[in-house]
Write a protein that holds these residues in place. Structure first.
Motif, PDB file in Angstrom:
ATOM      1  N   LEU A 333      36.195  59.063 132.606  1.00 32.89           N
ATOM      2  CA  LEU A 333      37.728  59.594 132.919  1.00 32.89           C
ATOM      3  C   LEU A 333      37.426  60.813 133.675  1.00 32.89           C
ATOM      4  O   LEU A 333      37.036  62.088 132.857  1.00 32.89           O
ATOM      5  CB  LEU A 333      38.194  60.081 131.750  1.00 32.89           C
ATOM      6  N   CYS A 334      37.775  60.937 134.846  1.00 28.98           N
ATOM      7  CA  CYS A 334      37.363  61.922 135.966  1.00 28.98           C
ATOM      8  C   CYS A 334      38.889  62.470 136.757  1.00 28.98           C
ATOM      9  O   CYS A 334      39.635  61.635 136.775  1.00 28.98           O
ATOM     10  CB  CYS A 334      36.410  61.798 136.902  1.00 28.98           C
ATOM     11  N   TYR A 335      38.866  63.361 137.224  1.00 28.19           N
ATOM     12  CA  TYR A 335      39.846  64.242 137.849  1.00 28.19           C
ATOM     13  C   TYR A 335      39.678  64.849 138.975  1.00 28.19           C
ATOM     14  O   TYR A 335      38.523  65.415 139.398  1.00 28.19           O
ATOM     15  CB  TYR A 335      40.816  65.001 136.900  1.00 28.19           C
ATOM     16  N   ARG A 336      40.691  64.938 139.874  1.00 27.34           N
ATOM     17  CA  ARG A 336      40.556  65.873 141.061  1.00 27.34           C
ATOM     18  C   ARG A 336      41.371  67.082 140.797  1.00 27.34           C
ATOM     19  O   ARG A 336      42.276  67.301 140.609  1.00 27.34           O
ATOM     20  CB  ARG A 336      41.161  64.911 142.447  1.00 27.34           C
ATOM     21  N   VAL A 337      40.529  68.167 141.412  1.00 24.29           N
ATOM     22  CA  VAL A 337      41.043  69.609 141.232  1.00 24.29           C
ATOM     23  C   VAL A 337      40.841  70.372 142.513  1.00 24.29           C
ATOM     24  O   VAL A 337      39.800  70.120 142.830  1.00 24.29           O
ATOM     25  CB  VAL A 337      40.484  70.340 140.063  1.00 24.29           C
ATOM     26  N   GLU A 338      42.092  71.006 142.943  1.00 25.05           N
ATOM     27  CA  GLU A 338      42.052  71.638 144.276  1.00 25.05           C
ATOM     28  C   GLU A 338      40.788  72.646 144.327  1.00 25.05           C
ATOM     29  O   GLU A 338      40.627  73.509 143.317  1.00 25.05           O
ATOM     30  CB  GLU A 338      43.303  72.369 144.575  1.00 25.05           C
ATOM     31  N   LEU A 339      40.022  72.739 145.340  1.00 27.42           N
ATOM     32  CA  LEU A 339      38.981  73.679 145.388  1.00 27.42           C
ATOM     33  C   LEU A 339      39.518  75.145 145.327  1.00 27.42           C
ATOM     34  O   LEU A 339      38.789  75.957 145.027  1.00 27.42           O
ATOM     35  CB  LEU A 339      38.129  73.459 146.680  1.00 27.42           C
ATOM     36  N   THR A 340      40.741  75.204 145.826  1.00 25.27           N
ATOM     37  CA  THR A 340      41.177  76.716 146.099  1.00 25.27           C
ATOM     38  C   THR A 340      41.888  77.034 144.507  1.00 25.27           C
ATOM     39  O   THR A 340      42.063  78.176 144.281  1.00 25.27           O
ATOM     40  CB  THR A 340      42.373  76.693 147.046  1.00 25.27           C
ATOM     41  N   ARG A 341      42.043  76.140 143.649  1.00 22.83           N
ATOM     42  CA  ARG A 341      42.494  76.533 142.437  1.00 22.83           C
ATOM     43  C   ARG A 341      41.453  77.298 141.597  1.00 22.83           C
ATOM     44  O   ARG A 341      40.426  76.922 141.283  1.00 22.83           O
ATOM     45  CB  ARG A 341      42.962  75.309 141.524  1.00 22.83           C
TER      46      ARG A 341
END
Length: 435
Positions: A333-341
């Motif tokens: 269970l993996c997610y994408r998170v914006e690098l700028t966040r």
């Protein structure tokens, strides 16, 4: 029971040792720094006897530096509540940065085959002990990450400052295989801390020990003895599960607690309590394991938690969308998170419901950023609960990542584990151990 991961989270923990006169895996830090032993007094009345201080580091495991032998040699050892026998690398290999040399120590003594110690039974010995060509006791240890070590049993003096533990039984290992040889070569060995007769804590006859791991800065505590601090809130205790009948898949010297349920933001997963109980073979026990980084659940419990977490994070997190990516072979269970966040959104709290106590996991401890993994302009974060079925492990494992900012007490005398939420960095400062 050490499980490896390729990430460095540098954490320096200080350890307070209370010595009781005795009768008398393999993970490592990517950039180890061997710090000298230091003595530091804790304020009067804080503990029962004056302590000594050691240095800890941690990435996917906790490691301690101490001295062994006569004259003393500096070693670095993984602290593992899921293992029994302590051991040291005793043969230098091309990549080995840290080894113990028994030839240089006058207090080193190998254990002969005919010794009662050689006949001690422990689940750590995946292959029964045997006699080598010199009639010495030979042992092989294997771990859940497919690593193994082998060598001879011996006795030696383990020292902390001016105090020593003479005649402590350990393994002097001269060969083995590793799932991560580059990193495992940077530690000298492992300190086994379970309830078996050959474990470090059993041999020093300490009735209890506790630790507190900070998730933010370089501070923390490991204490042998009674934790009597006015600022420490009362601990909630969960009894250790005791099974006297030998079962093939039940580890009777592990710190086994009873998991009774799981909540996500207060919602209890619709699972029968029998899902969390060991079966007739002993498979399905729940172990508190400092040698494992994350927490792993058997399939039915993991799938229910995964589905509920997905449901409650809809619109908050963007799933990775790659069915072929499974972090560490068990975390899918993996997610994408914006690098700028800069920060993660508010996440639902996951609570492990133990008999008599609860352990809540929230915030950043729920997601782990996979090092070096970038998809377009996003980093990849994975849920810090994994599927034991994918690992081939017939058990629930509560790893040290979810023990951060918890005071964890292992009470061997009363067969229980106590826990309470605490800011471990502040606890370290209160004891004068902050860096």
């Amino acid at each position: 029971m050490a499980l490896s991961a390729p990430h460095l989270l540098l954490l320096q923990l200080f350890i307070s040792w209370i010595f009781f006169l005795p009768r008398l895996c393999l993970c490592s830090v990517m950039q180890p720094v061997l710090l000298p032993l230091k003595a530091k007094a804790i304020p009067a009345g804080s503990i029962l006897r004056p302590p000594n201080k050691l240095s800890f580091r941690h990435n996917v495991s906790l490691t301690v530096s101490l001295s062994v032998g006569t004259p003393p040699q500096e070693v670095t050892m993984v602290l593992d509540t899921g293992s029994e026998l302590s051991w040291l690398h005793c043969k230098r290999t091309p990549n080995a940065a840290s080894v113990f040399d028994p030839v240089r120590s006058s207090s080193y003594s190998p254990v002969p085959c005919l010794s009662p110690t050689c006949k001690t039974r422990t689940r750590d010995f995946s292959i029964p002990v045997s006699c080598d060509s010199k009639q010495l006791c030979h042992a092989t240890l294997a771990y859940a990450d497919a690593s193994s070590v082998e060598g001879n049993l011996a006795t030696e003096t383990f020292r902390v400052d001016d105090s020593g533990l003479p005649g402590l039984v350990f393994g002097c290992m001269d060969s083995g295989s590793s799932s991560n040889p580059g990193e495992d070569s940077k530690t000298t060995g492992l300190i086994g801390m379970n309830r078996g007769s050959l474990s470090f804590v059993s041999q020093m006859r300490s009735p209890k020990f506790s630790y507190c791991i900070s998730g933010r800065d370089s501070s923390g505590i490991l204490l042998f003895g009674e934790a009597r601090f006015p600022w420490l809130r009362p601990l909630n205790y969960t009894p250790l599960v005791q099974i006297t009948t030998p079962l093939p898949y039940f580890d009777r010297v592990a710190y086994t607690v009873q998991l009774e349920g799981i909540k996500v933001s207060g919602k209890t997963l619709p699972l029968a309590k029998s899902v969390f109980e060991p079966d007739h073979t002993g498979a399905g026990q729940t172990m508190v394991d400092s040698g494992t980084q994350f927490t792993f659940l058997l399939g039915p419990a993991y799938n229910a938690l995964k589905n509920e977490f997905l449901q409650q994070t809809k619109g908050l997190l963007r799933p990775l969308g790659d069915p072929n990516f499974v972090f560490q072979g068990a975390m899918d269970l993996c997610y994408r998170v914006e690098l700028t966040r800069a920060t993660l959104p508010q996440l639902p709290t996951v609570t492990l419901m133990l008999r008599g106590a609860e352990m809540s996991v929230s915030g950043e401890r729920l997601l782990y950023r996979v090092p070096g993994m970038v998809r377009e302009k996003d980093s990849v974060h994975c849920f810090t609960f994994g599927n034991s079925d994918l690992l081939g492990v017939e058990a629930y494992l509560i790893g040290h990542h979810h023990q951060q900012n918890m005071w964890m007490e292992f009470d061997l005398a009363k067969s229980r584990v106590g826990l309470a939420e605490v800011r471990c960095d502040l606890a370290s400062q209160r004891l004068g151990l902050g860096v």
